[in-house]
Write an enzyme that holds these catalytic residues in place. Structure first.
Site, PDB file in Angstrom:
ATOM      1  N   SER A 215      -1.727 -14.930  -4.291  1.00  0.00           N
ATOM      2  CA  SER A 215      -2.341 -13.630  -4.577  1.00  0.00           C
ATOM      3  C   SER A 215      -2.009 -12.541  -3.573  1.00  0.00           C
ATOM      4  O   SER A 215      -2.219 -11.371  -3.857  1.00  0.00           O
ATOM      5  CB  SER A 215      -3.847 -13.785  -4.705  1.00  0.00           C
ATOM      6  OG  SER A 215      -4.373 -14.374  -3.540  1.00  0.00           O
TER       7      SER A 215
ATOM      8  N   HIS B 251      -3.894 -15.887 -11.213  1.00  0.00           N
ATOM      9  CA  HIS B 251      -3.111 -14.653 -11.361  1.00  0.00           C
ATOM     10  C   HIS B 251      -1.966 -14.804 -12.362  1.00  0.00           C
ATOM     11  O   HIS B 251      -1.164 -13.883 -12.526  1.00  0.00           O
ATOM     12  CB  HIS B 251      -2.549 -14.201 -10.012  1.00  0.00           C
ATOM     13  CG  HIS B 251      -3.562 -13.518  -9.142  1.00  0.00           C
ATOM     14  ND1 HIS B 251      -3.916 -12.204  -9.309  1.00  0.00           N
ATOM     15  CD2 HIS B 251      -4.316 -13.984  -8.117  1.00  0.00           C
ATOM     16  CE1 HIS B 251      -4.828 -11.870  -8.406  1.00  0.00           C
ATOM     17  NE2 HIS B 251      -5.086 -12.942  -7.669  1.00  0.00           N
TER      18      HIS B 251
ATOM     19  N   LYS C 256      -9.718 -11.986 -14.236  1.00  0.00           N
ATOM     20  CA  LYS C 256      -8.562 -11.157 -13.876  1.00  0.00           C
ATOM     21  C   LYS C 256      -7.952 -10.573 -15.151  1.00  0.00           C
ATOM     22  O   LYS C 256      -8.534  -9.667 -15.721  1.00  0.00           O
ATOM     23  CB  LYS C 256      -7.601 -11.975 -13.024  1.00  0.00           C
ATOM     24  CG  LYS C 256      -8.230 -12.178 -11.624  1.00  0.00           C
ATOM     25  CD  LYS C 256      -7.456 -13.028 -10.679  1.00  0.00           C
ATOM     26  CE  LYS C 256      -8.172 -13.019  -9.333  1.00  0.00           C
ATOM     27  NZ  LYS C 256      -8.164 -14.303  -8.653  1.00  0.00           N
TER      28      LYS C 256
HETATM   29  C1  LIG Z   1      -9.157 -14.869  -7.796  1.00  0.00           C
HETATM   30  C2  LIG Z   1      -8.887 -16.291  -7.623  1.00  0.00           C
HETATM   31  C3  LIG Z   1      -9.889 -17.236  -7.800  1.00  0.00           C
HETATM   32  C4  LIG Z   1     -11.313 -16.849  -8.062  1.00  0.00           C
HETATM   33  O1  LIG Z   1     -11.518 -16.411  -9.359  1.00  0.00           O
HETATM   34  P1  LIG Z   1     -12.905 -15.720  -9.734  1.00  0.00           P
HETATM   35  O2  LIG Z   1     -13.009 -15.885 -11.198  1.00  0.00           O
HETATM   36  O3  LIG Z   1     -12.838 -14.305  -9.276  1.00  0.00           O
HETATM   37  O4  LIG Z   1     -13.964 -16.487  -8.990  1.00  0.00           O
HETATM   38  C5  LIG Z   1      -9.559 -18.569  -7.702  1.00  0.00           C
HETATM   39  N1  LIG Z   1      -8.299 -18.960  -7.410  1.00  0.00           N
HETATM   40  C6  LIG Z   1      -7.312 -18.075  -7.222  1.00  0.00           C
HETATM   41  C7  LIG Z   1      -5.934 -18.561  -6.932  1.00  0.00           C
HETATM   42  C8  LIG Z   1      -7.569 -16.707  -7.304  1.00  0.00           C
HETATM   43  O5  LIG Z   1      -6.584 -15.828  -7.113  1.00  0.00           O
END
Ligand SMILES: *Cc1c(COP(=O)(O)O)cnc(C)c1O
Length: 388
Positions: free
Chosen positions: A177, A205, A236
């Site tokens: 990320s 992502h 996301k």
């Molecule tokens: C954003 C993210 C999460 C968390 O997701 P949420 O639904 O916001 O809790 C978990 N793992 C990765 C790799 C992320 O980028």
């Protein structure tokens, strides 16, 4: 704590948390000011999409606002079951289970996959929720060098020899990320196979971004059926809130019995769940937003590179613009904001010291004009601060 906060401020490591007072879109109102949004994970613009809003409103009218209980007591609503079936079909997985977030999905699944005496091999740049899930599992955790199948292979050789009976699990983010690079999943799967290890990928992502119709990294690499477990987020590209686990039916059934965030924390609300179903429907039926996202990404990155910026090893819409020192990155972000462009500076501990950056997030809802004005602002600030 006050002293520590002052120290972080002096080092340029204090995160400014700004307040948004409009819907998430290509533009939004931040601290009372209308600015161009280069910050959110709303890759496809679904966070404020009419079809999702309609689905959420209809669910509230029919089913109310709260789930009432944890899933295993009286909180599983027909909408949850529908979402899980739709997600399984979309991902090409045997079954899925939804959780409150991607974060809790990792906390639910990792301790179920590995326990005391087992071995977990985790990419050194994996997301914090994977790190926490690994700690909760009580398994022995080995961090392998970032995106390095050979490094993973030697760790597996070394540790498997010492504990031949242990379960072995390899975990990687699909898209990292902060750099926007992709895990070399085909090679990781091949290495894991050789050592009888299972593979889990967290595609937070990649969902809605990679692969045919945004089905994710496993589709992108043509590995359907070869990766044991996928974790996803609905927060996301899907534009809503929530997380899920996709995998073999026995695993998903087991999480419903033993996954602690599943059995001890309440479910997604009807509005979230209905909106997530609408997001899956939309993606399944039409890939134009995904194609627009990539067109915008390619255009913006080419523009940045032409201006002389370093976008690191990004292969996705996550576009790091390397600055170096944390204070300078914060200054860069402030100058962009003064020009009506909101892009967050990221510093230690989220990225290593000396590798601070601006992290620009591209969306399908950015217009060509939005991207051009962002490039112009980057050029002006880049020259002003002698980054280019
Ligand atoms: C954003 C993210 C999460 C968390 O997701 P949420 O639904 O916001 O809790 C978990 N793992 C990765 C790799 C992320 O980028």
């Amino acid at each position: 704590m006050r002293d520590e906060l002052d120290r972080l401020g002096d080092e340029g490591l204090l995160t400014t948390i700004r307040t948004i007072s409009s819907p998430q879109g290509a533009h939004f109102v931040v601290d009372g000011r209308q600015v161009l949004n280069l910050c959110s994970n709303n890759y496809l613009g679904l966070a404020n999409h009419p079809a999702l809003i309609r689905a959420a409103k209809d669910a509230v009218d029919r089913l109310g606002v709260g789930p009432g209980a944890v899933r295993s007591i009286a909180g599983t609503m027909s909408l949850h079951v529908e979402l899980e079936e739709r997600l399984a079909a979309f991902k090409g997985a045997e079954a899925t289970v939804s959780l409150q977030s991607g974060f809790t999905a990792n906390l639910a699944v990792i301790p179920v996959l590995a326990g005391e005496g087992d071995l977990i091999f985790s990419d050194e740049l994996n997301h914090a929720s994977i790190i926490d899930g690994c700690r909760l599992s009580r398994a022995r955790v080995f961090r392998y060098p970032h995106c390095d199948p050979a490094g993973l292979d030697s760790a597996l050789v070394r540790e498997s020899a010492q504990a031949p009976a242990a379960r072995r699990l390899v975990i990687t983010d699909g898209v990292f990320s902060m750099d926007g690079d992709l895990a070399p999943l085909p090679d990781i799967v091949a290495v894991a196979r050789r050592h009888g290890a299972a593979v889990m990928v967290d595609d937070a992502h990649g969902e809605g971004v990679l692969g045919d119709h945004g089905r994710g990294i496993v589709h992108h690499f043509g590995l359907t059926g070869q990766v044991e477990v996928e974790v996803g987020t609905l927060s996301k590209a899907f534009g809503v809130m929530g997380g899920f686990i996709a995998g073999p039916r026995a695993l998903i059934d087991f999480i419903r019995q033993r996954g602690r965030p599943f059995i001890f924390s309440s479910a997604l609300t009807p509005a979230d769940t209905a909106a997530a179903i609408a997001a899956v429907d939309l993606l399944d039926g039409d890939d134009s937003l995904v194609r627009q996202l990539w067109e915008n990404t390619d255009y913006f990155k080419a523009g940045l590179r032409r201006l002389g910026f370093d976008t690191g090893r990004s292969q996705t819409p996550i576009t790091p613009v390397m600055i170096g020192e944390a204070g300078k990155a914060q200054g860069f972000s402030r100058s962009l904001f003064a020009r009506g462009v909101f892009a967050q500076a990221i510093g230690f501990p989220t990225v290593p010291r000396g590798m601070a950056r601006i992290r620009a997030m591209i969306s399908a809802v950015h217009s060509r004009q939005d991207l051009d004005s962002a490039l112009e602002a980057f050029q002006e600030v880049g020259r002003e601060l002698a980054v280019i």
